[in-house]
Design an enzyme around this catalytic site. Sequence first.
Site, mmCIF file in Angstrom:
data_model
loop_
_atom_site.group_PDB
_atom_site.id
_atom_site.type_symbol
_atom_site.label_atom_id
_atom_site.label_comp_id
_atom_site.label_asym_id
_atom_site.label_seq_id
_atom_site.Cartn_x
_atom_site.Cartn_y
_atom_site.Cartn_z
ATOM 1 N N ILE A 12 -3.224 11.584 -3.861
ATOM 2 C CA ILE A 12 -2.307 10.632 -3.369
ATOM 3 C C ILE A 12 -2.414 9.336 -4.387
ATOM 4 C CG2 ILE A 12 -4.816 9.786 -1.659
ATOM 5 C CD1 ILE A 12 -2.120 9.753 0.635
ATOM 6 N N THR A 13 -1.085 8.814 -3.799
ATOM 7 C CA THR A 13 -0.507 7.586 -4.361
ATOM 8 C C THR A 13 -0.844 6.258 -3.181
ATOM 9 O OG1 THR A 13 1.625 7.568 -4.372
ATOM 10 C CG2 THR A 13 0.715 8.522 -6.561
ATOM 11 N N GLY A 14 -0.658 4.808 -2.985
ATOM 12 C CA GLY A 14 -0.450 3.995 -2.415
ATOM 13 C C GLY A 14 -1.968 4.501 -0.838
ATOM 14 N N ALA A 15 -3.103 4.548 -1.466
ATOM 15 C CA ALA A 15 -3.722 4.716 -0.234
ATOM 16 C C ALA A 15 -4.937 3.965 -0.325
ATOM 17 C CB ALA A 15 -4.480 6.583 -0.741
ATOM 18 N N SER A 17 -4.106 1.361 1.323
ATOM 19 C CA SER A 17 -3.834 0.149 2.128
ATOM 20 C C SER A 17 -2.476 0.726 3.022
ATOM 21 C CB SER A 17 -3.032 -1.298 1.648
ATOM 22 O OG SER A 17 -2.682 -1.718 2.358
ATOM 23 N N GLY A 18 -3.053 0.954 4.540
ATOM 24 C CA GLY A 18 -1.143 1.186 5.269
ATOM 25 C C GLY A 18 -1.503 2.344 5.545
ATOM 26 N N TYR A 180 15.910 -1.684 -1.924
ATOM 27 C CA TYR A 180 14.624 -0.642 -0.924
ATOM 28 C C TYR A 180 15.224 0.428 -0.522
ATOM 29 C CZ TYR A 180 11.468 0.584 2.058
ATOM 30 O OH TYR A 180 10.252 0.968 2.477
#
Length: 296
Positions: A12-15, A17-18, A180
């Site tokens: 997983i990427t971006g784990a 935060s959020g 975006y």
Amino acid sequence: MQETMKGKVVVITGATSGIGQVAAEKLAATGARIVQIARDRGRGEAALKRLSECAPGVTHSIHFADLSRLSEMKRAAREIAATEPRIDVLINNAGAMFGSRQVTEDGLELTFALNHMAYSVVTHGLRARLVASAPARVVSTSSDAHRGATLDFDDLQSVRAYRGGLFESLCHGGPGFKVYSRSKLANILFTRELARRLAGTGVTANCFHPGFVATRFGDQSGGLTSFGIRIAKRFALTPEQGAETMVYLASSPEVAGMTGRYFSKCRPLDPTREAQDDAAAHRLWIETAKLAGIAD
Ligand SMILES: NC(=O)c1ccc[n+]([C@@H]2O[C@H](COP(=O)([O-])OP(=O)(O)OC[C@H]3O[C@@H](n4cnc5c(N)ncnc54)[C@H](OP(=O)(O)O)[C@@H]3O)[C@@H](O)[C@H]2O)c1
């Protein structure tokens, strides 16, 4: 769902935060081993510590990479492919919105590089592992922000898009939002083409909208964009609510055979006509491979 992730490996990427952080912890709590790609050492180590608290006895791991740089996307994928004999789920999730145009060391516009190129390049680097591990899944975080967006193949690096004037700012939330939105449209087109190319391999590809969620999203966008998002977050979902569809797509037996779809609230949903344009999906794939210097 409790038993389904036991022994499974989730990249997983971006784990840090959020919604990615919540989803990684939920998947770890049901037995998955989490392999993260993170850019910040401090936040990465903290995320790793939280994961081991969720599921003692499982050795989660982390690879550090700035996913806005092609060389680092490729290196992280190479390292993971070399160290993980099997990958059951890949979650492409790291993403952000930027209020002003910034260009990476590769000459790519930053939103496009992080939100679209990283999904494509990391998936490309792990594709052989996923296929060898089938049944496997690729889950990509998109957004309903794609509604209203169109791709401009003559301006993929958003030179013109960021020049939007007052009308743009008033009607579309500013040029940063426009750029975006395009990147989130690109996520759906990427998923469609990936699903088509993976047909028959046992690897599925789906993407989803998490809802509008109060995370760190927008904090670094700058200026009016950050201000507007900060106000709107008072009415947003919690990260736990935002992570639900991600966890569902990564783990539920209900979607084992589904591929090429866009989801919201754990249900398939039709994205816009632009997001169902197979010719655009094919063209984006080819352009992306050329820009990344990878085989198409
Ligand atoms: N929040 C919403 O309302 C919403 C709605 C629709 C879609 N989304 C999508 O959901 C995804 C996750 O966002 P979020 O809301 O959870 O936001 P977030 O809290 O800001 O999390 C973003 C994650 O991406 C990572 N990241 C950012 N830039 C990176 C880079 N250059 N290299 C590697 N990692 C990087 C961050 O790492 P650091 O910890 O190092 O910053 C963080 O882990 C994004 O794709 C976003 O577009 C969000």
